[in-house]
Design an enzyme around this catalytic site. Sequence first.
Site, PDB file in Angstrom:
ATOM      1  N   ASP A   1      41.479  29.939  42.299  1.00 31.19           N
ATOM      2  CA  ASP A   1      42.056  28.802  41.571  1.00 31.19           C
ATOM      3  C   ASP A   1      41.062  27.644  41.545  1.00 31.19           C
ATOM      4  O   ASP A   1      41.111  26.743  42.376  1.00 31.19           O
ATOM      5  CB  ASP A   1      43.375  28.381  42.231  1.00 31.19           C
ATOM      6  CG  ASP A   1      44.117  27.326  41.428  1.00 31.19           C
ATOM      7  OD1 ASP A   1      43.654  26.988  40.325  1.00 31.19           O
ATOM      8  OD2 ASP A   1      45.163  26.834  41.898  1.00 31.19           O
ATOM      9  N   TRP A   2      40.160  27.697  40.587  1.00 27.20           N
ATOM     10  CA  TRP A   2      39.173  26.633  40.381  1.00 27.20           C
ATOM     11  C   TRP A   2      39.481  25.940  39.051  1.00 27.20           C
ATOM     12  O   TRP A   2      39.108  26.427  37.987  1.00 27.20           O
ATOM     13  CB  TRP A   2      37.758  27.211  40.323  1.00 27.20           C
ATOM     14  CG  TRP A   2      37.194  27.645  41.642  1.00 27.20           C
ATOM     15  CD1 TRP A   2      37.772  27.541  42.872  1.00 27.20           C
ATOM     16  CD2 TRP A   2      35.911  28.250  41.857  1.00 27.20           C
ATOM     17  NE1 TRP A   2      36.945  28.046  43.838  1.00 27.20           N
ATOM     18  CE2 TRP A   2      35.784  28.487  43.240  1.00 27.20           C
ATOM     19  CE3 TRP A   2      34.867  28.610  41.016  1.00 27.20           C
ATOM     20  CZ2 TRP A   2      34.655  29.070  43.807  1.00 27.20           C
ATOM     21  CZ3 TRP A   2      33.734  29.197  41.567  1.00 27.20           C
ATOM     22  CH2 TRP A   2      33.624  29.423  42.952  1.00 27.20           C
ATOM     23  N   GLU A   3      40.145  24.814  39.109  1.00 28.34           N
ATOM     24  CA  GLU A   3      40.579  24.138  37.883  1.00 28.34           C
ATOM     25  C   GLU A   3      39.863  22.820  37.620  1.00 28.34           C
ATOM     26  O   GLU A   3      40.107  22.193  36.587  1.00 28.34           O
ATOM     27  CB  GLU A   3      42.084  23.874  37.944  1.00 28.34           C
ATOM     28  CG  GLU A   3      42.939  25.116  38.089  1.00 28.34           C
ATOM     29  CD  GLU A   3      44.411  24.783  38.243  1.00 28.34           C
ATOM     30  OE1 GLU A   3      44.980  24.168  37.322  1.00 28.34           O
ATOM     31  OE2 GLU A   3      44.991  25.118  39.305  1.00 28.34           O
ATOM     32  N   ASN A   4      39.000  22.383  38.535  1.00 31.60           N
ATOM     33  CA  ASN A   4      38.399  21.048  38.398  1.00 31.60           C
ATOM     34  C   ASN A   4      37.448  20.944  37.218  1.00 31.60           C
ATOM     35  O   ASN A   4      37.388  19.909  36.560  1.00 31.60           O
ATOM     36  CB  ASN A   4      37.689  20.664  39.695  1.00 31.60           C
ATOM     37  CG  ASN A   4      38.650  20.611  40.862  1.00 31.60           C
ATOM     38  OD1 ASN A   4      39.022  21.658  41.395  1.00 31.60           O
ATOM     39  ND2 ASN A   4      39.084  19.419  41.246  1.00 31.60           N
TER      40      ASN A   4
ATOM     41  N   LYS B   1      37.866  15.693  32.821  1.00 33.44           N
ATOM     42  CA  LYS B   1      36.748  16.585  33.151  1.00 33.44           C
ATOM     43  C   LYS B   1      35.437  16.152  32.497  1.00 33.44           C
ATOM     44  O   LYS B   1      34.385  16.742  32.762  1.00 33.44           O
ATOM     45  CB  LYS B   1      37.092  18.024  32.754  1.00 33.44           C
ATOM     46  CG  LYS B   1      38.214  18.635  33.584  1.00 33.44           C
ATOM     47  CD  LYS B   1      38.553  20.028  33.103  1.00 33.44           C
ATOM     48  CE  LYS B   1      39.564  20.702  34.022  1.00 33.44           C
ATOM     49  NZ  LYS B   1      40.812  19.952  34.185  1.00 33.44           N
TER      50      LYS B   1
END
Length: 449
Positions: free
Chosen positions: A133-136, A148
């Site tokens: 879970d890499w959403e940055n 972003k």
Amino acid sequence: MYHLWIKCLAAWIFLKRCNGVHAMPAKAPMYPNEPFIVLWNAPTTQCPLRYKVDLDLKTFHIVANPNDSLSGSVVTIFYPNHLGVYPHIDERGHFFHGIIPQNESLTKHLNKSKSDINRMIPLKTFHGLGVIDWENWRPQWDRNWGSKNVYRNRSIQFAKELHPELSEDKIKRLAKKEYEKAAKSFMRDTLLLAEEMRPNGYWGYYLYPDCQNYDYKTKGDQYTGKCPDIEMSRNDQLLWLWRDSTALFPNVYLEIILRSSDNALKFVHHRLKESMRIASMAREDYALPVFVYARPFYAYTFEPLTQEDLVTTVGETAAMGAAGIVFWGSMQYASTVDSCQKVKTYMNGPLGRYIVNVTTAAKICSHALCRKNGRCVRKHSDSNAFLHLFPESFRIMVHANATEKKAIVKGKLELKDLIYLRKNFMCQCYQGWKGLYCEEYSIKDIRKI
């Protein structure tokens, strides 16, 4: 030229599916004879351990980690601080590991990732979902909009510091190139490492693919739910990611503004449609299994989904041919005894019974149409056909004794039921099988397994 080839491939696969023909078989299900499964990915350990409230997950055919934990042998989710040295800025504005991927050591990241995987998944025969879970930030420069955008600005600043002699235009082009190269390396090499260490797991990134069809708040009655063409094109350009993934993990979280609305179904349907499209173009030998993340409560609330929205999420996911649905939840579910009881009540009511309905119907259809060698998928993806138990033929009963509580389905498939299934659904055969009803061995596929 490369992008043109990808678009041609995607168009060919789309036409094959629209014509009722699957371009490739499906991977065998996660558990034998379970064409559609429901998994639990919520931190509810405290409910049975502290508050003595059994959520009855097993009763209603839900697969969960031991002790209902957030991560374990069934599902392990890696948040940014759980895997390697993921460069990012968090929601509070704190900087981590160089902020941008081109400013952090990939070797250092992979070494740390190796120890983290061994720590979080000690079992080398792990057969569950490995969800990163890499959403940055997103690996594509053009998708880092809004909050972003900081990653684009930092990348430009980084390039300028290294090459002060270049013009602004060249700096921006260089920044984009170096950012996308580093982002791709971080995501790709992390995935490949995980698959090498735990090869039997289902590995992929949460919220990939996405389709950016969130404009229901502004479009109202004009909302179509369709993924913008530009976003589908950008998904095509992520072929490197789909090829290295062994599963896809999109989401269909419903906000309360969508409650029991036509827009909710449009939102979910087109997200699933895009995910199934990507699943079919990722590999040459089989379509990637799709495990769809959903919430049993409306996003950012503790209000249960209506019966209509259970159909919109769980029912639509099964009918479109996904391998399963994953219910994610927050700490709120187990924060108090009342919270645990609320989840349990919902589980013993509409939620649990509907899950039993759909998982059993999917299994019956697989038996009746596909000889247990494939899963049933809508013939026409935009139809309103669902995999539901036929109410005149089946009933769900819950039996309990001193040791266990179990939901049981009684009944048999009638001829009219079978006619309905054959009219509205087709078989997507598992690897090793072929034919209209998956009745023939496929020697070619068997050699690949």
